[in-house]
Motif scaffolding. Sequence first.
Motif, PDB file in Angstrom:
ATOM      1  N   GLN A  65     -10.638  21.744   1.299  1.00  0.00           N
ATOM      2  CA  GLN A  65     -10.463  22.088  -0.110  1.00  0.00           C
ATOM      3  C   GLN A  65      -9.100  21.609  -0.616  1.00  0.00           C
ATOM      4  OE1 GLN A  65     -11.572  24.148   2.253  1.00  0.00           O
ATOM      5  NE2 GLN A  65     -13.690  24.491   1.597  1.00  0.00           N
ATOM      6  N   ARG A  66      -8.071  21.816   0.218  1.00  0.00           N
ATOM      7  CA  ARG A  66      -6.726  21.389  -0.176  1.00  0.00           C
ATOM      8  C   ARG A  66      -6.631  19.858  -0.211  1.00  0.00           C
ATOM      9  NH1 ARG A  66      -1.441  23.391   0.269  1.00  0.00           N
ATOM     10  NH2 ARG A  66      -0.148  21.965  -0.952  1.00  0.00           N
ATOM     11  N   LEU A  67      -7.296  19.190   0.753  1.00  0.00           N
ATOM     12  CA  LEU A  67      -7.302  17.726   0.769  1.00  0.00           C
ATOM     13  C   LEU A  67      -7.971  17.176  -0.487  1.00  0.00           C
ATOM     14  CD1 LEU A  67      -8.194  16.974   4.511  1.00  0.00           C
ATOM     15  CD2 LEU A  67      -6.052  16.407   3.352  1.00  0.00           C
ATOM     16  N   GLU A  68      -9.090  17.773  -0.865  1.00  0.00           N
ATOM     17  CA  GLU A  68      -9.801  17.313  -2.062  1.00  0.00           C
ATOM     18  C   GLU A  68      -8.950  17.531  -3.311  1.00  0.00           C
ATOM     19  OE1 GLU A  68     -13.424  19.515  -1.840  1.00  0.00           O
ATOM     20  OE2 GLU A  68     -14.448  17.987  -0.631  1.00  0.00           O
ATOM     21  N   GLU A  69      -8.284  18.674  -3.360  1.00  0.00           N
ATOM     22  CA  GLU A  69      -7.414  18.971  -4.503  1.00  0.00           C
ATOM     23  C   GLU A  69      -6.256  17.975  -4.576  1.00  0.00           C
ATOM     24  OE1 GLU A  69      -4.252  22.463  -5.769  1.00  0.00           O
ATOM     25  OE2 GLU A  69      -6.032  23.036  -4.607  1.00  0.00           O
ATOM     26  N   SER A  70      -5.633  17.704  -3.422  1.00  0.00           N
ATOM     27  CA  SER A  70      -4.525  16.751  -3.376  1.00  0.00           C
ATOM     28  C   SER A  70      -5.001  15.348  -3.733  1.00  0.00           C
ATOM     29  CB  SER A  70      -3.901  16.743  -1.976  1.00  0.00           C
ATOM     30  OG  SER A  70      -3.365  18.007  -1.657  1.00  0.00           O
ATOM     31  N   PHE A  71      -6.219  15.009  -3.303  1.00  0.00           N
ATOM     32  CA  PHE A  71      -6.788  13.691  -3.602  1.00  0.00           C
ATOM     33  C   PHE A  71      -6.919  13.490  -5.108  1.00  0.00           C
ATOM     34  CE2 PHE A  71     -10.583  11.121  -4.494  1.00  0.00           C
ATOM     35  CZ  PHE A  71     -10.248   9.933  -3.850  1.00  0.00           C
ATOM     36  N   HIS A  72      -7.420  14.494  -5.797  1.00  0.00           N
ATOM     37  CA  HIS A  72      -7.618  14.374  -7.238  1.00  0.00           C
ATOM     38  C   HIS A  72      -6.299  14.447  -8.014  1.00  0.00           C
ATOM     39  CE1 HIS A  72     -11.958  14.196  -7.108  1.00  0.00           C
ATOM     40  NE2 HIS A  72     -12.003  15.269  -6.332  1.00  0.00           N
ATOM     41  N   ASN A  73      -5.261  14.977  -7.388  1.00  0.00           N
ATOM     42  CA  ASN A  73      -3.950  15.011  -8.033  1.00  0.00           C
ATOM     43  C   ASN A  73      -3.281  13.631  -8.050  1.00  0.00           C
ATOM     44  OD1 ASN A  73      -4.012  17.719  -8.693  1.00  0.00           O
ATOM     45  ND2 ASN A  73      -2.998  18.375  -6.799  1.00  0.00           N
ATOM     46  N   VAL A  74      -3.713  12.752  -7.132  1.00  0.00           N
ATOM     47  CA  VAL A  74      -3.203  11.380  -7.112  1.00  0.00           C
ATOM     48  C   VAL A  74      -3.963  10.582  -8.163  1.00  0.00           C
ATOM     49  CG1 VAL A  74      -2.918   9.294  -5.710  1.00  0.00           C
ATOM     50  CG2 VAL A  74      -2.656  11.545  -4.656  1.00  0.00           C
ATOM     51  N   SER A  75      -3.236   9.820  -8.967  1.00  0.00           N
ATOM     52  CA  SER A  75      -3.884   9.095 -10.059  1.00  0.00           C
ATOM     53  C   SER A  75      -4.962   8.143  -9.556  1.00  0.00           C
ATOM     54  CB  SER A  75      -2.849   8.316 -10.868  1.00  0.00           C
ATOM     55  OG  SER A  75      -2.392   7.185 -10.146  1.00  0.00           O
TER      56      SER A  75
ATOM     57  N   LYS B 268       0.843  -1.208   0.000  1.00  0.00           N
ATOM     58  CA  LYS B 268       0.000   0.000   0.000  1.00  0.00           C
ATOM     59  C   LYS B 268       0.873   1.251   0.000  1.00  0.00           C
ATOM     60  CE  LYS B 268      -2.311   1.245   3.697  1.00  0.00           C
ATOM     61  NZ  LYS B 268      -3.266   1.287   4.820  1.00  0.00           N
ATOM     62  N   TRP B 269       1.913   1.262   0.845  1.00  0.00           N
ATOM     63  CA  TRP B 269       2.793   2.433   0.893  1.00  0.00           C
ATOM     64  C   TRP B 269       3.654   2.531  -0.358  1.00  0.00           C
ATOM     65  CZ3 TRP B 269       2.961   7.011   2.296  1.00  0.00           C
ATOM     66  CH2 TRP B 269       4.148   7.747   2.271  1.00  0.00           C
ATOM     67  N   GLN B 270       4.114   1.399  -0.893  1.00  0.00           N
ATOM     68  CA  GLN B 270       4.890   1.416  -2.138  1.00  0.00           C
ATOM     69  C   GLN B 270       4.050   2.022  -3.258  1.00  0.00           C
ATOM     70  OE1 GLN B 270       5.795  -2.444  -3.773  1.00  0.00           O
ATOM     71  NE2 GLN B 270       7.514  -1.690  -5.003  1.00  0.00           N
ATOM     72  N   ASN B 271       2.779   1.648  -3.298  1.00  0.00           N
ATOM     73  CA  ASN B 271       1.866   2.171  -4.309  1.00  0.00           C
ATOM     74  C   ASN B 271       1.637   3.670  -4.119  1.00  0.00           C
ATOM     75  OD1 ASN B 271      -0.495   2.125  -6.237  1.00  0.00           O
ATOM     76  ND2 ASN B 271      -1.601   2.516  -4.325  1.00  0.00           N
ATOM     77  N   LEU B 272       1.411   4.107  -2.881  1.00  0.00           N
ATOM     78  CA  LEU B 272       1.169   5.522  -2.609  1.00  0.00           C
ATOM     79  C   LEU B 272       2.399   6.383  -2.884  1.00  0.00           C
ATOM     80  CD1 LEU B 272      -0.902   5.199   0.675  1.00  0.00           C
ATOM     81  CD2 LEU B 272      -1.673   6.373  -1.401  1.00  0.00           C
ATOM     82  N   SER B 273       3.561   5.911  -2.438  1.00  0.00           N
ATOM     83  CA  SER B 273       4.782   6.703  -2.590  1.00  0.00           C
ATOM     84  C   SER B 273       5.201   6.831  -4.051  1.00  0.00           C
ATOM     85  CB  SER B 273       5.926   6.091  -1.766  1.00  0.00           C
ATOM     86  OG  SER B 273       6.201   4.770  -2.183  1.00  0.00           O
TER      87      SER B 273
ATOM     88  N   GLY C 168      -3.501   6.869   2.887  1.00  0.00           N
ATOM     89  CA  GLY C 168      -3.406   5.442   3.182  1.00  0.00           C
ATOM     90  C   GLY C 168      -4.180   5.075   4.436  1.00  0.00           C
ATOM     91  N   ASN C 169      -4.058   5.894   5.477  1.00  0.00           N
ATOM     92  CA  ASN C 169      -4.795   5.632   6.724  1.00  0.00           C
ATOM     93  C   ASN C 169      -6.296   5.815   6.532  1.00  0.00           C
ATOM     94  OD1 ASN C 169      -2.449   5.076   8.118  1.00  0.00           O
ATOM     95  ND2 ASN C 169      -2.189   7.154   8.878  1.00  0.00           N
ATOM     96  N   THR C 170      -6.678   6.785   5.698  1.00  0.00           N
ATOM     97  CA  THR C 170      -8.090   7.001   5.416  1.00  0.00           C
ATOM     98  C   THR C 170      -8.682   5.821   4.651  1.00  0.00           C
ATOM     99  OG1 THR C 170      -7.752   9.403   5.341  1.00  0.00           O
ATOM    100  CG2 THR C 170      -9.764   8.557   4.329  1.00  0.00           C
TER     101      THR C 170
END
Length: 321
Positions: A196-206, A75-80, A134-136
Amino acid sequence: MRITSHKANQFFSLVLKVLVVLAAVSFIWYKVTNDEAMDFDRFVQILTEYRIFSFFNILVLIILTVLNWYFEILKWQNLSAHVRENSFKAAMRESLASFTAAIFTPSRIGEYGAKCLYYTRAAWRKIVFLNFLGNTAQLFATYFFGIAGLLFLITSLDLALPVFNIIMVSALLLAPFMLYVLMKKFRIRIKGYSIQRLEESFHNVSEKIRWKTLIFASIRFLIFTHQFYFLLLQFKVDVSYPLLISAVFSTYILASIIPTMIIFDAFIKGGFAVWIFGLLQVPQIIVLTIVLTVWILNFGLPGLAGSYYVLRYRKSKHAIA
């Protein structure tokens, strides 16, 4: 002068690493030998009485523990990968070392800072968010299976719960969603992030990374809950699979809604587990023994393993990307 400064930094770095390891080991040892709900001698006696130490049982339990952490590392390898390509070995080092640092910090806050140390300062905000993501995802998996388990348990046992209990449990389960609404309305920040920043960062992750993270989190949940179920079988608990696994799912979701230090995780889970499995007539002593065993396997042993990586940490070598 520079040589002296460098030597001093090396010394303080070594002292800090040793202190982190000693704190983690001390917390683990304290938890195992001074559990508030379980006498350690009684704990060992029960494990021996039910032959939990047999070769087959130990093998199955260790395999499930390894699989649990295998998918956590994946999971962390995928996220990082959102920041840099990470080998499984590097992801394992970062995951276990940060877990050791998180053992004695509230709500695993130390995990965020420890993972950042393996990356350059410019990437820290991304690493904090990815760890949060990842924790979420893990919490989402817990809620998905946990709510299903709770509903099945309540309907199958035809429980007539007091109105107060229903209101309290419902409020706790809805807490994350209420927090989301409040954060958005009043612009509250979590770890420096607004909604707002969390949502923006979320959508920036593929999308691929997000889905794989959720899949790995779900597989992890099913692994450690079935490890709990396996122990119930070894303790000769004669209850059908749907009811038992629903009770396990319910225990984890109720325990997850109370932020705490990892060292108190078994205590929180133990309280909920005794209540839930009491509905199935499972003896309290067996429930507490299983909770502590699962804690040792999935928290204690990885915490000790992570101590090795904490002591071997070298900033100049690992803080890349």
